[in-house]
Scaffold this active site. Structure first.
Site, PDB file in Angstrom:
ATOM      1  N   SER B 206       5.505   7.247  -9.039  1.00 43.55           N
ATOM      2  CA  SER B 206       6.515   5.963  -8.687  1.00 43.55           C
ATOM      3  C   SER B 206       5.907   5.538  -7.529  1.00 43.55           C
ATOM      4  O   SER B 206       6.039   4.375  -7.417  1.00 43.55           O
ATOM      5  CB  SER B 206       7.826   6.626  -8.611  1.00 43.55           C
ATOM      6  OG  SER B 206       7.832   7.422  -7.266  1.00 43.55           O
ATOM      7  N   ARG B 210       4.971   1.621  -7.921  1.00 40.37           N
ATOM      8  CA  ARG B 210       5.860   0.530  -7.428  1.00 40.37           C
ATOM      9  C   ARG B 210       4.925  -0.447  -6.695  1.00 40.37           C
ATOM     10  O   ARG B 210       5.382  -1.836  -6.777  1.00 40.37           O
ATOM     11  CB  ARG B 210       6.727   1.122  -6.545  1.00 40.37           C
ATOM     12  CG  ARG B 210       7.602   0.194  -5.935  1.00 40.37           C
ATOM     13  CD  ARG B 210       8.783   0.961  -4.735  1.00 40.37           C
ATOM     14  NE  ARG B 210       9.437   1.991  -5.377  1.00 40.37           N
ATOM     15  CZ  ARG B 210       9.208   3.360  -5.180  1.00 40.37           C
ATOM     16  NH1 ARG B 210       8.228   3.731  -4.503  1.00 40.37           N
ATOM     17  NH2 ARG B 210      10.047   4.121  -5.665  1.00 40.37           N
ATOM     18  N   ASN B 214       4.688  -4.427  -7.838  1.00 39.27           N
ATOM     19  CA  ASN B 214       4.928  -5.469  -6.805  1.00 39.27           C
ATOM     20  C   ASN B 214       3.905  -6.336  -6.365  1.00 39.27           C
ATOM     21  O   ASN B 214       4.032  -7.617  -6.456  1.00 39.27           O
ATOM     22  CB  ASN B 214       5.676  -4.840  -5.523  1.00 39.27           C
ATOM     23  CG  ASN B 214       7.130  -4.869  -6.064  1.00 39.27           C
ATOM     24  OD1 ASN B 214       7.930  -5.508  -5.896  1.00 39.27           O
ATOM     25  ND2 ASN B 214       7.403  -3.536  -5.981  1.00 39.27           N
TER      26      ASN B 214
END
Lengths: 156, 286
Positions: B206, B210, B214
């Site tokens: 994660s 992440r 982004n």
């Protein structure tokens, strides 16, 4: 989107970078910062202590000043008292002296008066003898009538 | 719009292709290297480590001087990271705080590359003969997984170091389901192990995804905004609609840059804070 050898290289670079930061950057930045913090805290504490000392010194100076002022007052009082005493003494001495002089003068005056009375008496005796001689037209023997004359003079 | 579908597709694909030693066809191939990711991440690492090292040396040499300029900035950053670490982690570990600083600065610099005009460095590279160039290391899965897997290794290392191998194994197998009956515990432990392993592995995955997601999305927006004037080029400025397009691209790119400035900072911050939290958890006994 793919996984390749770059992953391993990135991990190695990252590991070296972590090691470098841990060894050469972090402690050398944080150490002086903490040292500076300690010095600032020390400086502030010293300033507080200095202020407290200054306050105490001021209080001490004030109490010394107050004491000196009190002592000066006492000294002035004493001086005034002794001046008064001296003045009083001088005044009484002068009064006594005056009275003494007055007494002496009065005594002198008494003596002078007595002497003058005596002379007057003698002169009155002589005048009386002369007047009597004139009246009797003869010389009275002064020596023979001395006792009489003296008695007469004493009656004047 | 005069742009044709093939041109647009080609342009986007060009911006999604790394500079590699050979084309990669399979998902995993450990003979391929992304030269651009390695180059820019090493460059940024040198920038970070070099500038901070100069400050650190100056700071250590003249401890009595008043800090100003870049030194103040570095000290502020160090102090801030230190307080972040102290908020979460209460033990003594000489590694976590420098690690957090490294992550924040390095990831921020990765992300900052996204704010450079999207065609600037690739065009420069094209001029010197390089076919492709991706300048943002955090839009490379290798870049983000390189960070998160290193953090993962440290998590495992400290778990075993603090709790012992058996303690770590117990943490994986004796929770969340626990019973006093040993015969019931054995099948439960298998269930526990599956659950805990997923939890454990989800952390680096994660973390990496992440950041990647982004930044990849952010870069894609810049690429798409660049498409507005792609085909017109300078000839587009001869018509009113061409000027309109150019103005629209300028305004939208500016707005996205400003918003993205927030995103790249937050992403670097999240990566740092989660790393601190994960490593703090590795130190905790259950």
């Amino acid at each position: 989107m793919h996984i390749n050898l770059t992953l391993v290289i990135q991990m190695a670079v990252f590991a070296v970078l972590i090691w470098f930061t841990m060894k050469f950057v972090w402690p050398m930045v944080l150490g002086p910062m903490q040292e500076r913090e300690r010095r600032i805290a020390q400086g502030l504490a010293a300033a507080g202590k200095g202020e407290e000392e200054l306050r105490q010194a001021r209080e001490g100076a004030e109490s010394i000043l107050r004491e000196a002022r009190e002592r000066a007052g006492v000294i002035v009082d004493q001086a005034q008292r002794s001046a008064n005493e001296i003045l009083e003494q001088a005044r009484s001495t002068a009064t006594q002296e005056g009275q003494r002089l007055l007494a002496a003068a009065q005594q002198q005056i008494g003596l002078d008066a007595a002497r003058a009375k005596e002379q007057l008496r003698q002169q009155v005796g002589s005048i009386a003898v002369a007047a009597a001689a004139k009246l009797l037209e003869r010389e009275i023997d002064a020596r023979a009538h001395e006792a009489l004359l003296n008695e007469f003079a004493a009656q004047l | 719009m005069a742009a044709t579908q093939p041109q647009i597709g080609e342009y986007i694909l060009h911006h999604l292709t790394f500079l590699t030693n050979k084309p990669q066809t399979s998902l995993v191939n450990f003979t391929v290297i992304d030269y651009d990711t390695v180059f820019f991440s090493v460059l940024l690492a040198v920038l970070f480590a070099g500038s901070f090292y100069l400050v650190a040396r100056k700071s250590a040499a003249a401890a009595n001087s008043v800090p100003r300029g870049f030194q103040s900035f570095v000290e502020m950053l160090v102090d801030w990271v230190d307080s972040q670490v102290k908020d979460v982690f209460h033990g003594t570990n000489q590694l976590i705080a420098p690690l957090a600083l490294t992550i924040f600065c390095w990831v921020y610099l990765f992300n900052f590359m996204d704010l450079l005009p999207v065609d600037l460095l690739p065009d420069v590279a094209g001029a010197v003969g390089l076919a492709h160039l991706k300048v943002v290391p955090s839009t490379d899965l290798n870049g983000t997984f390189g960070l998160s897997l290193t953090v993962f290794i440290l998590m495992i290392y400290y778990s075993i170091k603090v709790k012992g191998p058996l303690g770590f194994l117990g943490e994986l197998t004796l929770q969340p389901f626990r019973t006093k009956n040993i015969f019931v515990q054995i099948p439960l432990s298998i269930v526990n192990f599956v659950l805990e392993s997923v939890t454990l592995i989800a952390r680096p995955v994660s973390l990496a995804l992440r950041l990647f997601g982004n930044l990849f999305a952010g870069e894609m927006i810049f690429v798409l905004l660049a498409l507005l004037t792609l085909v017109h080029s300078y000839a587009g400025l001869e018509s009113l609609s061409g000027w309109g397009m150019a103005l629209m691209q300028a305004v939208l790119t500016f707005a996205w840059e400003v918003f993205h400035l927030l995103i790249i900072t937050i992403q670097a911050f999240i990566f740092m804070v989660l790393t601190i939290v994960y490593l703090a958890m590795a130190h905790e006994h259950h």
